[in-house]
Scaffold this active site. Structure first.
Site, mmCIF file in Angstrom:
data_model
loop_
_atom_site.group_PDB
_atom_site.id
_atom_site.type_symbol
_atom_site.label_atom_id
_atom_site.label_comp_id
_atom_site.label_asym_id
_atom_site.label_seq_id
_atom_site.Cartn_x
_atom_site.Cartn_y
_atom_site.Cartn_z
ATOM 1 C CG ASP A 161 37.606 37.473 32.727
ATOM 2 O OD1 ASP A 161 37.110 36.352 32.656
ATOM 3 O OD2 ASP A 161 38.357 37.827 33.648
ATOM 4 C CG ASN A 195 46.879 42.121 40.018
ATOM 5 O OD1 ASN A 195 45.792 41.561 40.172
ATOM 6 N ND2 ASN A 195 47.296 42.556 38.839
ATOM 7 C CG HIS A 222 43.057 40.650 38.449
ATOM 8 N ND1 HIS A 222 44.086 40.384 37.575
ATOM 9 C CD2 HIS A 222 42.512 39.441 38.724
ATOM 10 C CE1 HIS A 222 44.141 39.090 37.337
ATOM 11 N NE2 HIS A 222 43.194 38.488 38.027
ATOM 12 C CD GLU A 275 45.216 43.167 35.422
ATOM 13 O OE1 GLU A 275 45.107 42.929 36.640
ATOM 14 O OE2 GLU A 275 45.825 42.420 34.657
#
Ligand code: F6R
Length: 241
Positions: free
Chosen positions: A67, A136, A138, A143
């Site tokens: 990313d 979270n 990810h 996400e």
């Protein structure tokens, strides 16, 4: 899935570096998928030591990063390209042209996503993908959401991710609001996956991801469907398993 429990961050780093080293030794022209963040810094340090000690040769290796923030230039110290150059690429004998990170400053986001996806395909896919795990759930910047997004795409970062990543910036306002990320299918198509997790703050999400239901609300949970996952974590991160 294979689980490797180590005493601490250093142990996690050296174990994961050993798995990556074995990959590079056995296949000199491996395609490695790489990650940024706090988790892989120790792994990269070990790989640099392996190279400096003459055990590792990266001259035939190609890398594709997961990313990149949208809007940051490669020279920006917070960009993932800058991170990779300073934490790894600048210290080993990899050819710069064989290192790939999504281009954060393109105008046409859709075109960049297609280019990146095509690039990975033309390289013959990823032999080994290194992953960290977001608080979270990810992976990359996939996400939590209503559905798994298969291919490389541009995402709006969640508040939770902006908060987690603001430690690298002067203020939360400086954290970019968008990023390019490989998609879930791109990641799952990697032939081997190595996930590294460290610290008690990750313990809950590690348990949810690997032993909870498979759901796009916890993107990493999809890794339960992959047949060659190596979870390398320290005692604190694996304490709830
Ligand atoms: C970064 C990336 C992210 C991180 C995750 C964990 O390239 O893909 O998914 O792996 O946010 O970050 P750390 O390691 O800083 O806890």
């Amino acid at each position: 899935m294979k689980i490797y429990k180590t005493r601490d961050y250093d142990g996690m780093s050296s174990k994961a570096a050993m798995i990556i080293s074995a990959q590079v030794i056995l296949k000199g022209n491996s395609v490695l998928g790489l990650a940024t963040g706090s988790s892989p810094i120790g792994v990269y340090r070990r790989l640099i030591e392996g190279y400096a000690g003459g055990d590792l040769d990266f001259s035939g290796v190609t890398t594709v990063n997961l990313d990149e923030y949208r809007g940051l230039t490669p020279e920006n110290e917070q960009s993932y390209r800058y991170f990779m150059n300073t934490q790894l690429f600048g210290h080993i004998n990899i050819k710069p042209e064989n290192t790939h990170v999504p281009n954060g400053i393109v105008q046409d986001a859709e075109l960049e996503c297609t280019r990146y996806e095509d690039l990975i395909r033309k390289l013959g896919g990823i032999d080994l993908q290194l992953l960290g795990l977001g608080n979270n759930g990810h992976i990359g910047f996939n996400e939590p959401g209503a559905a798994f997004i298969p291919d490389t795409h541009c995402v709006d970062l969640t508040e939770s991710t902006i908060n987690a990543n603001k430690r690298f910036f002067e203020t939360a306002d400086q954290v970019p609001r968008q990023a390019f990320t490989m998609g879930i299918k791109t990641i799952l198509q990697a032939r081997r996956i190595v996930m590294i997790v460290s610290g008690e703050g990750k313990a809950g999400i590690v348990k949810e991801a690997f032993f909870g239901p498979i759901t796009p609300n916890v993107p990493a949970s999809i890794l339960q469907l992959h047949n060659d996952v190596h979870l390398v974590g320290d005692e604190a991160a694996l304490s709830l398993l």
